[in-house]
Design a protein around this motif. Sequence first.
Motif, PDB file in Angstrom:
ATOM      1  N   VAL A  33      69.077  44.530  33.823  1.00  0.00           N
ATOM      2  CA  VAL A  33      68.782  44.226  35.220  1.00  0.00           C
ATOM      3  C   VAL A  33      68.101  42.865  35.300  1.00  0.00           C
ATOM      4  O   VAL A  33      67.678  42.316  34.278  1.00  0.00           O
ATOM      5  CB  VAL A  33      67.896  45.327  35.858  1.00  0.00           C
ATOM      6  N   ASP A  34      67.976  42.311  36.487  1.00  0.00           N
ATOM      7  CA  ASP A  34      67.380  40.986  36.661  1.00  0.00           C
ATOM      8  C   ASP A  34      65.986  40.879  36.055  1.00  0.00           C
ATOM      9  O   ASP A  34      65.586  39.814  35.590  1.00  0.00           O
ATOM     10  CB  ASP A  34      67.304  40.625  38.145  1.00  0.00           C
ATOM     11  N   THR A  35      65.230  41.958  36.080  1.00  0.00           N
ATOM     12  CA  THR A  35      63.852  41.924  35.591  1.00  0.00           C
ATOM     13  C   THR A  35      63.739  42.089  34.078  1.00  0.00           C
ATOM     14  O   THR A  35      62.655  42.005  33.524  1.00  0.00           O
ATOM     15  CB  THR A  35      63.017  43.007  36.294  1.00  0.00           C
ATOM     16  N   ASP A  36      64.863  42.295  33.401  1.00  0.00           N
ATOM     17  CA  ASP A  36      64.886  42.388  31.944  1.00  0.00           C
ATOM     18  C   ASP A  36      65.090  40.987  31.384  1.00  0.00           C
ATOM     19  O   ASP A  36      66.188  40.607  30.978  1.00  0.00           O
ATOM     20  CB  ASP A  36      66.004  43.336  31.495  1.00  0.00           C
ATOM     21  N   CYS A  37      64.038  40.200  31.358  1.00  0.00           N
ATOM     22  CA  CYS A  37      64.122  38.789  30.967  1.00  0.00           C
ATOM     23  C   CYS A  37      64.466  38.595  29.492  1.00  0.00           C
ATOM     24  O   CYS A  37      65.027  37.572  29.120  1.00  0.00           O
ATOM     25  CB  CYS A  37      62.812  38.087  31.270  1.00  0.00           C
ATOM     26  N   SER A  38      64.148  39.560  28.655  1.00  0.00           N
ATOM     27  CA  SER A  38      64.429  39.442  27.226  1.00  0.00           C
ATOM     28  C   SER A  38      65.811  39.988  26.856  1.00  0.00           C
ATOM     29  O   SER A  38      66.240  39.850  25.719  1.00  0.00           O
ATOM     30  CB  SER A  38      63.365  40.187  26.419  1.00  0.00           C
ATOM     31  N   LEU A  39      66.473  40.613  27.811  1.00  0.00           N
ATOM     32  CA  LEU A  39      67.806  41.197  27.620  1.00  0.00           C
ATOM     33  C   LEU A  39      67.856  42.229  26.490  1.00  0.00           C
ATOM     34  O   LEU A  39      68.839  42.336  25.777  1.00  0.00           O
ATOM     35  CB  LEU A  39      68.849  40.100  27.380  1.00  0.00           C
TER      36      LEU A  39
END
Length: 65
Positions: A33-39
């Motif tokens: 999701v967009d808030t998962d910056c570390s993927l």
Amino acid sequence: GLFACDIDSDGQVTASDFNKWLVDTKSATTGYVDTDCSLDGGVTALDFNFWLVNTKMVAESQVPD
């Protein structure tokens, strides 16, 4: 280039991005999701660390509109 944690896609890493991350952290959102910056598939403190570094740099996107 794009900076990690421009969650709201406004070209800057700011408190509004943090607020979106905080909502997903509290609700235990998972997945890419967009808030998962570390993927890594989860919204965690690791994503906050990316946000913290980039907000201190006053990171702004260099991607043309």
